[in-house]
Design a protein around this motif. Structure first.
Motif, PDB file in Angstrom:
ATOM      1  N   GLY A  63     -45.470 -18.673 -79.753  1.00  0.00           N
ATOM      2  CA  GLY A  63     -45.937 -18.285 -81.087  1.00  0.00           C
ATOM      3  C   GLY A  63     -47.445 -18.223 -81.184  1.00  0.00           C
ATOM      4  N   SER A  64     -48.117 -19.238 -80.669  1.00  0.00           N
ATOM      5  CA  SER A  64     -49.587 -19.250 -80.753  1.00  0.00           C
ATOM      6  C   SER A  64     -50.195 -18.202 -79.830  1.00  0.00           C
ATOM      7  CB  SER A  64     -50.137 -20.638 -80.444  1.00  0.00           C
ATOM      8  OG  SER A  64     -49.802 -21.050 -79.140  1.00  0.00           O
ATOM      9  N   LEU A  65     -49.576 -17.941 -78.691  1.00  0.00           N
ATOM     10  CA  LEU A  65     -50.088 -16.894 -77.798  1.00  0.00           C
ATOM     11  C   LEU A  65     -50.053 -15.533 -78.481  1.00  0.00           C
ATOM     12  CD1 LEU A  65     -48.565 -17.768 -74.303  1.00  0.00           C
ATOM     13  CD2 LEU A  65     -50.990 -17.668 -74.905  1.00  0.00           C
ATOM     14  N   GLU A  69     -55.056 -11.305 -80.106  1.00  0.00           N
ATOM     15  CA  GLU A  69     -55.149  -9.873 -80.409  1.00  0.00           C
ATOM     16  C   GLU A  69     -54.391  -8.987 -79.407  1.00  0.00           C
ATOM     17  OE1 GLU A  69     -58.690  -6.719 -81.475  1.00  0.00           O
ATOM     18  OE2 GLU A  69     -59.179  -8.612 -80.514  1.00  0.00           O
ATOM     19  N   ASN A  70     -54.370  -9.336 -78.130  1.00  0.00           N
ATOM     20  CA  ASN A  70     -53.809  -8.440 -77.115  1.00  0.00           C
ATOM     21  C   ASN A  70     -52.554  -8.987 -76.452  1.00  0.00           C
ATOM     22  OD1 ASN A  70     -55.899  -6.554 -77.500  1.00  0.00           O
ATOM     23  ND2 ASN A  70     -57.248  -7.874 -76.310  1.00  0.00           N
ATOM     24  N   ILE A  71     -51.864  -9.900 -77.127  1.00  0.00           N
ATOM     25  CA  ILE A  71     -50.633 -10.471 -76.580  1.00  0.00           C
ATOM     26  C   ILE A  71     -49.492 -10.176 -77.546  1.00  0.00           C
ATOM     27  CG2 ILE A  71     -49.464 -12.565 -75.851  1.00  0.00           C
ATOM     28  CD1 ILE A  71     -52.142 -13.653 -74.940  1.00  0.00           C
ATOM     29  N   TYR A  72     -48.385  -9.664 -76.993  1.00  0.00           N
ATOM     30  CA  TYR A  72     -47.255  -9.193 -77.786  1.00  0.00           C
ATOM     31  C   TYR A  72     -45.957  -9.790 -77.257  1.00  0.00           C
ATOM     32  CZ  TYR A  72     -50.474  -5.669 -79.526  1.00  0.00           C
ATOM     33  OH  TYR A  72     -51.540  -5.045 -80.121  1.00  0.00           O
ATOM     34  N   PRO A  73     -44.888  -9.709 -78.063  1.00  0.00           N
ATOM     35  CA  PRO A  73     -43.575 -10.051 -77.511  1.00  0.00           C
ATOM     36  C   PRO A  73     -43.335  -9.181 -76.268  1.00  0.00           C
ATOM     37  CG  PRO A  73     -43.434  -9.800 -79.884  1.00  0.00           C
ATOM     38  CD  PRO A  73     -44.814  -9.340 -79.474  1.00  0.00           C
ATOM     39  N   ALA A  74     -42.772  -9.766 -75.256  1.00  0.00           N
ATOM     40  CA  ALA A  74     -42.649  -9.079 -73.960  1.00  0.00           C
ATOM     41  C   ALA A  74     -41.830  -7.803 -74.053  1.00  0.00           C
ATOM     42  CB  ALA A  74     -42.032 -10.014 -72.936  1.00  0.00           C
ATOM     43  N   HIS A  76     -39.358  -5.379 -72.595  1.00  0.00           N
ATOM     44  CA  HIS A  76     -38.251  -5.288 -71.643  1.00  0.00           C
ATOM     45  C   HIS A  76     -37.948  -6.619 -70.941  1.00  0.00           C
ATOM     46  CE1 HIS A  76     -35.367  -2.518 -70.147  1.00  0.00           C
ATOM     47  NE2 HIS A  76     -35.664  -2.729 -68.891  1.00  0.00           N
ATOM     48  N   MET A  77     -38.291  -7.742 -71.594  1.00  0.00           N
ATOM     49  CA  MET A  77     -38.009  -9.069 -71.028  1.00  0.00           C
ATOM     50  C   MET A  77     -37.539  -9.973 -72.172  1.00  0.00           C
ATOM     51  SD  MET A  77     -39.046  -8.947 -67.726  1.00  0.00           S
ATOM     52  CE  MET A  77     -39.815 -10.386 -67.028  1.00  0.00           C
ATOM     53  N   ASP A  78     -37.118 -11.176 -71.827  1.00  0.00           N
ATOM     54  CA  ASP A  78     -36.702 -12.183 -72.795  1.00  0.00           C
ATOM     55  C   ASP A  78     -37.902 -12.583 -73.660  1.00  0.00           C
ATOM     56  OD1 ASP A  78     -35.859 -14.408 -74.180  1.00  0.00           O
ATOM     57  OD2 ASP A  78     -35.420 -15.601 -72.401  1.00  0.00           O
ATOM     58  N   LYS A  79     -37.870 -12.196 -74.908  1.00  0.00           N
ATOM     59  CA  LYS A  79     -39.015 -12.401 -75.805  1.00  0.00           C
ATOM     60  C   LYS A  79     -39.210 -13.869 -76.197  1.00  0.00           C
ATOM     61  CE  LYS A  79     -38.752  -7.672 -77.459  1.00  0.00           C
ATOM     62  NZ  LYS A  79     -38.716  -7.228 -76.119  1.00  0.00           N
ATOM     63  N   ASP A  80     -38.208 -14.712 -75.944  1.00  0.00           N
ATOM     64  CA  ASP A  80     -38.354 -16.134 -76.227  1.00  0.00           C
ATOM     65  C   ASP A  80     -39.173 -16.848 -75.149  1.00  0.00           C
ATOM     66  OD1 ASP A  80     -36.851 -16.005 -78.559  1.00  0.00           O
ATOM     67  OD2 ASP A  80     -34.972 -16.462 -77.523  1.00  0.00           O
ATOM     68  N   ASN A  81     -39.278 -16.247 -73.975  1.00  0.00           N
ATOM     69  CA  ASN A  81     -39.922 -16.910 -72.846  1.00  0.00           C
ATOM     70  C   ASN A  81     -41.055 -16.110 -72.204  1.00  0.00           C
ATOM     71  OD1 ASN A  81     -38.209 -19.384 -72.439  1.00  0.00           O
ATOM     72  ND2 ASN A  81     -36.630 -17.808 -72.383  1.00  0.00           N
ATOM     73  N   TRP A  82     -41.197 -14.854 -72.551  1.00  0.00           N
ATOM     74  CA  TRP A  82     -42.170 -13.978 -71.902  1.00  0.00           C
ATOM     75  C   TRP A  82     -43.055 -13.290 -72.940  1.00  0.00           C
ATOM     76  CZ3 TRP A  82     -42.385 -12.952 -66.501  1.00  0.00           C
ATOM     77  CH2 TRP A  82     -41.410 -13.615 -65.760  1.00  0.00           C
TER      78      TRP A  82
END
Length: 108
Positions: A63-65, A69-74, A76-82
């Motif tokens: 959540g904090s990551l 500004e340039n970090i998004y939910p992953a 094509h990967m598991d959005k809970d871990n990547w």
């Protein structure tokens, strides 16, 4: 970080020759994936091609990551871990190095 130094990317998809997987030598698990995708894949209202790096992160930091500004939910990967880091817009390489090292440790 010793094993990380010897990592060479591999290109597992013929259809996507610019997608590079970063893997552990021993267990072959991914700890990073470099891709060139269009911005709209991350929810950015544009279809310009960008370079992104997917890395695994600790669940408690996801959540904090993503507040960066340039970090998004992953993509094509598991959005809970990547997360996906937009390399085109990231200026602080130390942050990227730290996230790669963390992902490497989390996927051993």
């Amino acid at each position: 970080m010793g094993g990380l130094i010897d990592v060479k990317p591999d290109y597992p998809w013929e259809k996507f020759p610019n997608f590079a997987a970063l893997r552990h030598k021993d267990n072959k698990k991914w700890f990073g994936l470099i891709m060139n995708i269009t911005e709209d894949k991350l929810g950015i209202k544009n279809d310009r091609k960008i370079d992104v790096l997917n890395v695994k992160a600790r669940k408690e930091f996801i959540g904090s990551l993503r507040k960066n500004e340039n970090i998004y939910p992953a993509y094509h990967m598991d959005k809970d871990n990547w997360v996906s880091i937009v390399l085109d817009y990231t200026k602080d390489l130390d942050d990227i190095r730290d996230l790669i090292a963390e992902s490497y440790e989390l996927t051993i």
